[in-house]
Design a protein around this motif. Structure first.
Motif, PDB file in Angstrom:
ATOM      1  N   UNK A 101       7.656   9.853   7.942  1.00  0.00           N
ATOM      2  CA  UNK A 101       7.180  10.990   8.728  1.00  0.00           C
ATOM      3  C   UNK A 101       7.027  12.258   7.909  1.00  0.00           C
ATOM      4  N   UNK A 102       7.012  12.133   6.597  1.00  0.00           N
ATOM      5  CA  UNK A 102       6.846  13.292   5.713  1.00  0.00           C
ATOM      6  C   UNK A 102       5.363  13.479   5.391  1.00  0.00           C
ATOM      7  N   UNK A 103       4.607  13.762   6.433  1.00  0.00           N
ATOM      8  CA  UNK A 103       3.156  13.818   6.287  1.00  0.00           C
ATOM      9  C   UNK A 103       2.679  14.949   5.381  1.00  0.00           C
ATOM     10  N   UNK A 104       3.343  16.104   5.443  1.00  0.00           N
ATOM     11  CA  UNK A 104       2.939  17.217   4.575  1.00  0.00           C
ATOM     12  C   UNK A 104       3.136  16.861   3.100  1.00  0.00           C
ATOM     13  N   UNK A 105       4.276  16.251   2.779  1.00  0.00           N
ATOM     14  CA  UNK A 105       4.526  15.831   1.398  1.00  0.00           C
ATOM     15  C   UNK A 105       3.521  14.775   0.963  1.00  0.00           C
ATOM     16  N   UNK A 106       3.215  13.862   1.886  1.00  0.00           N
ATOM     17  CA  UNK A 106       2.242  12.807   1.573  1.00  0.00           C
ATOM     18  C   UNK A 106       0.885  13.415   1.251  1.00  0.00           C
ATOM     19  N   UNK A 107       0.463  14.375   2.049  1.00  0.00           N
ATOM     20  CA  UNK A 107      -0.853  14.985   1.827  1.00  0.00           C
ATOM     21  C   UNK A 107      -0.889  15.795   0.533  1.00  0.00           C
ATOM     22  N   UNK A 108       0.199  16.502   0.229  1.00  0.00           N
ATOM     23  CA  UNK A 108       0.250  17.258  -1.035  1.00  0.00           C
ATOM     24  C   UNK A 108       0.163  16.310  -2.230  1.00  0.00           C
ATOM     25  N   UNK A 109       0.922  15.223  -2.168  1.00  0.00           N
ATOM     26  CA  UNK A 109       0.897  14.262  -3.261  1.00  0.00           C
ATOM     27  C   UNK A 109      -0.466  13.582  -3.367  1.00  0.00           C
ATOM     28  N   UNK A 110      -1.032  13.239  -2.243  1.00  0.00           N
ATOM     29  CA  UNK A 110      -2.347  12.602  -2.247  1.00  0.00           C
ATOM     30  C   UNK A 110      -3.399  13.530  -2.851  1.00  0.00           C
ATOM     31  N   UNK A 111      -3.362  14.789  -2.472  1.00  0.00           N
ATOM     32  CA  UNK A 111      -4.303  15.766  -3.018  1.00  0.00           C
ATOM     33  C   UNK A 111      -4.152  15.875  -4.534  1.00  0.00           C
ATOM     34  N   UNK A 112      -2.912  15.950  -4.983  1.00  0.00           N
ATOM     35  CA  UNK A 112      -2.638  16.021  -6.426  1.00  0.00           C
ATOM     36  C   UNK A 112      -3.111  14.740  -7.114  1.00  0.00           C
ATOM     37  N   UNK A 113      -2.818  13.594  -6.517  1.00  0.00           N
ATOM     38  CA  UNK A 113      -3.233  12.321  -7.089  1.00  0.00           C
ATOM     39  C   UNK A 113      -4.745  12.199  -7.195  1.00  0.00           C
ATOM     40  N   UNK A 114      -5.445  12.673  -6.179  1.00  0.00           N
ATOM     41  CA  UNK A 114      -6.919  12.610  -6.209  1.00  0.00           C
ATOM     42  C   UNK A 114      -7.499  13.533  -7.272  1.00  0.00           C
ATOM     43  N   UNK A 115      -6.818  14.660  -7.535  1.00  0.00           N
ATOM     44  CA  UNK A 115      -7.275  15.544  -8.616  1.00  0.00           C
ATOM     45  C   UNK A 115      -7.082  14.881  -9.969  1.00  0.00           C
ATOM     46  N   UNK A 116      -5.973  14.176 -10.117  1.00  0.00           N
ATOM     47  CA  UNK A 116      -5.702  13.493 -11.390  1.00  0.00           C
ATOM     48  C   UNK A 116      -6.554  12.240 -11.572  1.00  0.00           C
ATOM     49  N   UNK A 117      -6.886  11.600 -10.458  1.00  0.00           N
ATOM     50  CA  UNK A 117      -7.626  10.329 -10.492  1.00  0.00           C
ATOM     51  C   UNK A 117      -8.799  10.407  -9.505  1.00  0.00           C
ATOM     52  N   UNK A 118      -9.792  11.249  -9.806  1.00  0.00           N
ATOM     53  CA  UNK A 118     -10.868  11.491  -8.832  1.00  0.00           C
ATOM     54  C   UNK A 118     -11.712  10.260  -8.497  1.00  0.00           C
ATOM     55  N   UNK A 119     -11.740   9.287  -9.370  1.00  0.00           N
ATOM     56  CA  UNK A 119     -12.591   8.112  -9.131  1.00  0.00           C
ATOM     57  C   UNK A 119     -11.798   6.871  -8.718  1.00  0.00           C
ATOM     58  N   UNK A 120     -10.539   7.062  -8.385  1.00  0.00           N
ATOM     59  CA  UNK A 120      -9.711   5.900  -8.068  1.00  0.00           C
ATOM     60  C   UNK A 120      -9.941   5.420  -6.636  1.00  0.00           C
ATOM     61  N   UNK A 121     -10.371   4.174  -6.484  1.00  0.00           N
ATOM     62  CA  UNK A 121     -10.521   3.631  -5.130  1.00  0.00           C
ATOM     63  C   UNK A 121      -9.166   3.422  -4.442  1.00  0.00           C
ATOM     64  N   UNK A 122      -8.092   3.395  -5.215  1.00  0.00           N
ATOM     65  CA  UNK A 122      -6.759   3.217  -4.650  1.00  0.00           C
ATOM     66  C   UNK A 122      -6.322   4.422  -3.823  1.00  0.00           C
ATOM     67  N   UNK A 123      -6.892   5.575  -4.122  1.00  0.00           N
ATOM     68  CA  UNK A 123      -6.515   6.789  -3.394  1.00  0.00           C
ATOM     69  C   UNK A 123      -7.586   7.216  -2.393  1.00  0.00           C
ATOM     70  N   UNK A 124      -8.779   6.683  -2.557  1.00  0.00           N
ATOM     71  CA  UNK A 124      -9.898   7.106  -1.715  1.00  0.00           C
ATOM     72  C   UNK A 124      -9.715   6.736  -0.255  1.00  0.00           C
ATOM     73  N   UNK A 125      -9.072   5.617   0.018  1.00  0.00           N
ATOM     74  CA  UNK A 125      -8.976   5.132   1.411  1.00  0.00           C
ATOM     75  C   UNK A 125      -7.706   5.562   2.123  1.00  0.00           C
ATOM     76  N   UNK A 126      -6.923   6.448   1.506  1.00  0.00           N
ATOM     77  CA  UNK A 126      -5.676   6.894   2.156  1.00  0.00           C
ATOM     78  C   UNK A 126      -5.929   8.094   3.048  1.00  0.00           C
TER      79      UNK A 126
END
Length: 126
Positions: A101-126
């Protein structure tokens, strides 16, 4: 089995060729449904090398499957601190945060991950 485990533990301490053997044995146990035995192998590998990324990741997945999200989070965070180049680590940690239920932390990490890995399909569908 115990004798083999002891032999491989001794070998892995003294010979880099055998270091992954304990982790591979853990993966084999996990794939045959022996999560407890697998966890023991991963813990053994971590005693020899506390930064064994493969052991950390697999041990974290065991805790995740057992719904021990707090422990899974600790281990995945440790793994991610060792290797930010792997988008899979971002993905699983986002899933762990969401499971708790830590949705804010999840979104912050996801945003950071997408910046580091902009072309990763592993993060695109989250």
């Amino acid at each position: 089995f115990e004798k083999a485990k002891v032999i491989f533990e001794k070998l892995s301490k003294n010979n880099s060729l055998y270091r992954n053997t304990i982790v591979n044995l853990g993966i084999a146990l996990l794939n045959t449904g022996d999560a407890k035995g697998a966890a023991g192998m991963f813990l053994s590998a971590l005693k020899n090398n506390e930064n064994d990324l493969l052991a950390l990741n697999n041990l974290a997945s065991i805790f995740f499957m057992a719904k021990n999200f707090k422990r899974a989070e600790e281990l995945y965070q440790r793994a991610l601190s060792l290797d930010r180049r792997d988008p899979r680590l971002f993905r699983v940690l986002v899933q762990v945060f969401r499971a708790q239920g830590k949705d804010d932390e999840a979104e912050r990490l996801l945003s950071y991950g997408k910046k580091m890995h902009p072309n990763s399909p592993l993060l695109a569908d989250l």
